[in-house]
Scaffold this motif. Structure first.
Motif, PDB file in Angstrom:
ATOM      1  N   ILE A  43      68.326   5.851  45.198  1.00 36.30           N
ATOM      2  CA  ILE A  43      68.531   4.509  45.613  1.00 36.30           C
ATOM      3  C   ILE A  43      69.741   3.960  45.086  1.00 36.30           C
ATOM      4  O   ILE A  43      69.658   3.624  43.794  1.00 36.30           O
ATOM      5  CB  ILE A  43      67.472   3.629  45.741  1.00 36.30           C
ATOM      6  CG1 ILE A  43      66.038   4.307  46.329  1.00 36.30           C
ATOM      7  CG2 ILE A  43      67.927   2.238  46.103  1.00 36.30           C
ATOM      8  CD1 ILE A  43      64.945   3.366  46.037  1.00 36.30           C
ATOM      9  N   VAL A  44      70.729   3.853  45.673  1.00 32.60           N
ATOM     10  CA  VAL A  44      72.180   3.450  45.161  1.00 32.60           C
ATOM     11  C   VAL A  44      72.356   1.758  45.662  1.00 32.60           C
ATOM     12  O   VAL A  44      72.566   1.810  46.893  1.00 32.60           O
ATOM     13  CB  VAL A  44      73.150   4.361  45.687  1.00 32.60           C
ATOM     14  CG1 VAL A  44      74.531   3.847  44.874  1.00 32.60           C
ATOM     15  CG2 VAL A  44      73.007   5.610  45.153  1.00 32.60           C
ATOM     16  N   VAL A  45      72.279   0.896  44.890  1.00 32.75           N
ATOM     17  CA  VAL A  45      72.411  -0.403  45.369  1.00 32.75           C
ATOM     18  C   VAL A  45      73.952  -0.830  44.676  1.00 32.75           C
ATOM     19  O   VAL A  45      74.348  -0.576  43.751  1.00 32.75           O
ATOM     20  CB  VAL A  45      71.345  -1.194  44.581  1.00 32.75           C
ATOM     21  CG1 VAL A  45      71.480  -2.789  44.958  1.00 32.75           C
ATOM     22  CG2 VAL A  45      70.122  -0.866  44.888  1.00 32.75           C
ATOM     23  N   VAL A  46      74.581  -1.438  46.058  1.00 25.90           N
ATOM     24  CA  VAL A  46      75.830  -1.643  45.744  1.00 25.90           C
ATOM     25  C   VAL A  46      76.314  -3.393  45.755  1.00 25.90           C
ATOM     26  O   VAL A  46      75.836  -3.866  46.841  1.00 25.90           O
ATOM     27  CB  VAL A  46      76.790  -0.995  46.941  1.00 25.90           C
ATOM     28  CG1 VAL A  46      78.469  -1.216  46.363  1.00 25.90           C
ATOM     29  CG2 VAL A  46      76.551   0.500  46.613  1.00 25.90           C
ATOM     30  N   GLY A  47      77.009  -3.914  44.855  1.00 29.23           N
ATOM     31  CA  GLY A  47      77.408  -5.184  44.655  1.00 29.23           C
ATOM     32  C   GLY A  47      76.412  -6.227  44.133  1.00 29.23           C
ATOM     33  O   GLY A  47      75.342  -6.088  44.061  1.00 29.23           O
ATOM     34  N   PRO A  48      77.096  -7.143  43.378  1.00 31.02           N
ATOM     35  CA  PRO A  48      76.235  -8.250  42.779  1.00 31.02           C
ATOM     36  C   PRO A  48      75.153  -9.206  43.728  1.00 31.02           C
ATOM     37  O   PRO A  48      74.055  -9.432  43.265  1.00 31.02           O
ATOM     38  CB  PRO A  48      77.196  -9.110  42.255  1.00 31.02           C
ATOM     39  CG  PRO A  48      78.240  -8.922  42.929  1.00 31.02           C
ATOM     40  CD  PRO A  48      78.505  -7.663  43.406  1.00 31.02           C
ATOM     41  N   GLU A  49      75.419  -9.240  44.916  1.00 22.90           N
ATOM     42  CA  GLU A  49      74.469  -9.901  45.961  1.00 22.90           C
ATOM     43  C   GLU A  49      73.296  -9.224  46.154  1.00 22.90           C
ATOM     44  O   GLU A  49      72.230  -9.626  46.368  1.00 22.90           O
ATOM     45  CB  GLU A  49      75.261 -10.108  47.089  1.00 22.90           C
ATOM     46  CG  GLU A  49      76.455 -10.869  47.041  1.00 22.90           C
ATOM     47  CD  GLU A  49      77.805 -10.160  46.834  1.00 22.90           C
ATOM     48  OE1 GLU A  49      77.563  -8.839  46.489  1.00 22.90           O
ATOM     49  OE2 GLU A  49      78.892 -10.672  46.988  1.00 22.90           O
ATOM     50  N   ALA A  50      73.411  -7.741  45.772  1.00 23.90           N
ATOM     51  CA  ALA A  50      72.262  -6.855  46.207  1.00 23.90           C
ATOM     52  C   ALA A  50      71.183  -6.613  44.896  1.00 23.90           C
ATOM     53  O   ALA A  50      70.669  -5.921  44.879  1.00 23.90           O
ATOM     54  CB  ALA A  50      72.607  -5.669  46.724  1.00 23.90           C
ATOM     55  N   ARG A  51      71.597  -7.174  43.773  1.00 24.56           N
ATOM     56  CA  ARG A  51      70.861  -7.085  42.504  1.00 24.56           C
ATOM     57  C   ARG A  51      69.354  -7.128  42.651  1.00 24.56           C
ATOM     58  O   ARG A  51      68.512  -6.427  41.970  1.00 24.56           O
ATOM     59  CB  ARG A  51      71.669  -7.656  41.201  1.00 24.56           C
ATOM     60  CG  ARG A  51      70.863  -7.619  39.877  1.00 24.56           C
ATOM     61  CD  ARG A  51      71.549  -8.124  38.880  1.00 24.56           C
ATOM     62  NE  ARG A  51      70.992  -7.881  37.637  1.00 24.56           N
ATOM     63  CZ  ARG A  51      70.938  -6.638  37.074  1.00 24.56           C
ATOM     64  NH1 ARG A  51      71.613  -5.525  37.244  1.00 24.56           N
ATOM     65  NH2 ARG A  51      70.290  -6.456  35.889  1.00 24.56           N
ATOM     66  N   ARG A  52      69.024  -8.247  43.429  1.00 30.34           N
ATOM     67  CA  ARG A  52      67.582  -8.646  43.501  1.00 30.34           C
ATOM     68  C   ARG A  52      66.788  -7.163  44.104  1.00 30.34           C
ATOM     69  O   ARG A  52      65.795  -6.863  43.757  1.00 30.34           O
ATOM     70  CB  ARG A  52      67.441  -9.543  44.307  1.00 30.34           C
ATOM     71  CG  ARG A  52      66.112 -10.109  44.614  1.00 30.34           C
ATOM     72  CD  ARG A  52      65.383 -11.045  43.473  1.00 30.34           C
ATOM     73  NE  ARG A  52      63.950 -11.542  43.707  1.00 30.34           N
ATOM     74  CZ  ARG A  52      63.750 -12.438  44.186  1.00 30.34           C
ATOM     75  NH1 ARG A  52      64.613 -13.551  44.001  1.00 30.34           N
ATOM     76  NH2 ARG A  52      62.476 -12.825  44.528  1.00 30.34           N
ATOM     77  N   LEU A  53      67.375  -6.619  45.242  1.00 34.57           N
ATOM     78  CA  LEU A  53      67.006  -5.247  45.767  1.00 34.57           C
ATOM     79  C   LEU A  53      66.822  -4.278  44.500  1.00 34.57           C
ATOM     80  O   LEU A  53      65.815  -3.789  44.342  1.00 34.57           O
ATOM     81  CB  LEU A  53      67.825  -4.821  46.716  1.00 34.57           C
ATOM     82  CG  LEU A  53      67.438  -3.896  47.923  1.00 34.57           C
ATOM     83  CD1 LEU A  53      68.171  -3.859  49.085  1.00 34.57           C
ATOM     84  CD2 LEU A  53      67.404  -2.554  47.072  1.00 34.57           C
ATOM     85  N   TYR A  54      67.765  -4.216  43.760  1.00 38.55           N
ATOM     86  CA  TYR A  54      67.805  -3.115  42.772  1.00 38.55           C
ATOM     87  C   TYR A  54      66.507  -3.537  41.679  1.00 38.55           C
ATOM     88  O   TYR A  54      65.914  -2.496  41.477  1.00 38.55           O
ATOM     89  CB  TYR A  54      68.959  -3.051  41.946  1.00 38.55           C
ATOM     90  CG  TYR A  54      69.094  -2.063  40.730  1.00 38.55           C
ATOM     91  CD1 TYR A  54      68.938  -0.670  40.602  1.00 38.55           C
ATOM     92  CD2 TYR A  54      69.060  -2.796  39.525  1.00 38.55           C
ATOM     93  CE1 TYR A  54      68.950  -0.059  39.500  1.00 38.55           C
ATOM     94  CE2 TYR A  54      68.893  -1.920  38.253  1.00 38.55           C
ATOM     95  CZ  TYR A  54      69.024  -0.569  38.172  1.00 38.55           C
ATOM     96  OH  TYR A  54      68.979   0.050  37.220  1.00 38.55           O
ATOM     97  N   LEU A  55      66.369  -4.532  41.459  1.00 41.61           N
ATOM     98  CA  LEU A  55      65.431  -5.049  40.562  1.00 41.61           C
ATOM     99  C   LEU A  55      64.137  -4.612  41.023  1.00 41.61           C
ATOM    100  O   LEU A  55      62.992  -4.337  40.256  1.00 41.61           O
ATOM    101  CB  LEU A  55      65.679  -6.510  40.059  1.00 41.61           C
ATOM    102  CG  LEU A  55      66.761  -6.865  39.144  1.00 41.61           C
ATOM    103  CD1 LEU A  55      66.752  -8.336  38.662  1.00 41.61           C
ATOM    104  CD2 LEU A  55      66.833  -6.072  37.814  1.00 41.61           C
TER     105      LEU A  55
END
Length: 470
Positions: free
Chosen positions: A401-413
């Motif tokens: 799972i590669v999460v891109v961009g600061p706006e998507a950080r919540r998804l990564y967490l």
């Protein structure tokens, strides 16, 4: 556009005609209409629309140089072609579209279909346009022309020969769909689904449902509502349809659907099902990936049926569609590394559907890789919906799972919180960093989904990966 004199256009727009050169009030124009000076062709009409970034009035000369013969402006400009000065250029587009469609409809066989929904509008529009193209001249939006500018521009492409007009209607708030669809009063009104796409503009999913139901409220009395029986909020709109005097046709997988799907199967080569209509049962093999596109296909088949196209004929034509639209579940890459570029838009529903499709089409010995960016326009729902998608990705056993961009950080967490860590999940700052990471990470047997909202721009990353592995 149909042929109209300058005087007729000025009257329709309640504008001031300023003829130039050899033109007079009786001079007839019939070229295409656009707000983009780069799209002008000989005989075209340029609408100088002020914008947030620039002003169309600055491009009148460029439009004329490219072939425009008339400018519709909000203030007089120095130009060698005739101009009509109006109070509001966007309203002028709407007024002209309403008048042109009404004349064509009154004079001939024009039938109009309007499509709305939180997801699937563009795919369904493309499906239906493909079906109808074999019946007669069909006008449908290019790309996602569904707003206060794009929808009227589509309507203005009709001519005296046009038999079908397919319109796609989006809205940023209450009243938007009623305004746009009210310009043409569709004979068939298709509502696909109610979801959280653009929920930030509506405030709640209930408000979104009310907005989508506006299409039924302005449909042509005596017409037909084509409704998704599998979405309770959409199916509840049949009361609105009946109040308007519309017949109701349901589509979906539920019992009671007039056009129904059974035995849906998703593979890497496409999506198949059995379509049930009246006493008929026949196979449908879409080249387009994803179970969610079966619903879009059923909607198109049902709408075409309202216009007299047999369901089996419509289904056969859909089997020739290779992709729904560029950047919508678009297969790229090669047999070793397959890329699915689905990053034109993203909502919680479409993101979940794309992730499920990725899991379904990945076979033994192959690896799932999801490259995910932010979902925008979700308002207060943004945090919890990014959490939900992160949890789903892990529970679907997506291997990278590669999460891109600061706006998507919540998804990564959310992904990390669900137990995916080390090299299983990474968060990268931008597309360039993601491209460099993926160039070294991807390997034979990988099946890669690229998904984000349009404004995030990951579709360009998908293109780069597709070219890298072409």
């Amino acid at each position: 556009m149909i042929a109209l004199s300058l005087a007729e256009i000025a009257e329709i727009l309640d504008g001031e005609l300023r003829p130039a050169g050899a033109d007079s009030a009786q001079t007839v124009v019939r070229g295409p209409v656009d707000t983009d000076s780069r799209e002008m062709t000989p005989g075209a009409i340029f609408v100088a629309k002020p914008g947030e970034v620039t002003d169309g009035h600055l491009f009148v000369d460029a439009a004329v140089a490219a072939g425009a013969v008339l400018a519709i402006v909000e203030r007089p400009v120095e130009t060698e072609v005739s101009q009509i000065v109006v109070a509001d250029a966007v309203q002028a587009l709407a007024d002209l579209a309403r008048a042109v469609v009404a004349r064509v409809r009154a004079a001939g066989r024009l039938r109009i279909v309007g499509i709305t929904g939180s997801n699937g509008k563009t795919t369904t529009k493309n499906f239906l346009a493909r079906i109808l193209a074999d019946e007669g001249e069909t006008v449908a939006p290019i790309r996602s022309y569904n707003n206060e500018v794009g929808a009227p521009l589509t309507m203005l492409r009709v001519t005296e020969r046009t038999r079908y007009l397919v319109c796609e209607f989006g809205a940023a708030g209450q009243g938007g769909i009623a305004h746009l669809a009210g310009l043409v009063e569709p004979d068939a009104a298709v509502v696909l689904m109610v979801g959280l796409a653009h929920a930030g503009g509506f405030g709640s999913i209930e408000s979104t449902a009310r907005a989508k139901s506006e299409l039924l409220q302005v449909a042509r009395p005596g017409g037909t509502a084509v409704l998704n029986i599998d979405d309770p909020r959409v199916w509840a709109m049949r009361a609105v349809a009946e109040d308007r005097g519309l017949a109701v046709v349901g589509f979906g997988q539920g019992e009671g659907a007039v056009v129904r799907a059974e035995d849906v199967v998703v593979t890497a080569s496409g999506t198949s099902c059995t379509v049930v209509h009246a006493d008929e049962r026949f196979p449908l093999q879409l080249q387009v990936l994803g179970a969610h596109h079966i619903g879009n296909a059923l909607a198109a088949i049902a709408a075409a049926g309202v216009l007299g196209v047999p369901a089996s004929v419509a289904a056969a034509r859909l089997e020739t569609v290779e992709i729904a639209e560029r950047w919508r579940m678009q297969p790229m890459g090669n047999e070793r590394v397959r890329i699915i570029n689905d990053a034109y838009n993203a909502s919680p529903d479409s993101m979940a559907a794309a992730l499920r499709t990725l899991a379904q089409i990945t076979g033994p010995g192959e690896r799932t890789v999801a490259v995910l960016g932010a979902m925008t326009e979700l308002g207060e729902y943004a945090g919890e919906e990014h959490d939900r998608i992160g949890l789903l990705a892990v529970r679907l056993n997506i291997r990278r799972i590669v999460v891109v961009g600061p706006e998507a950080r919540r998804l990564y967490l959310a992904v990390v919180g669900e137990g995916s860590w080390d090299s299983e999940a990474v968060h990268l700052p931008d597309q360039d960093a993601a491209f460099e990471y993926l160039r070294g990470e991807l390997r034979d047997g990988d099946r890669v989904l690229v998904k984000s909202s349009n404004s995030v721009g990951l579709r360009h990353l998908g293109d780069r990966l597709g070219e890298l592995f072409s």
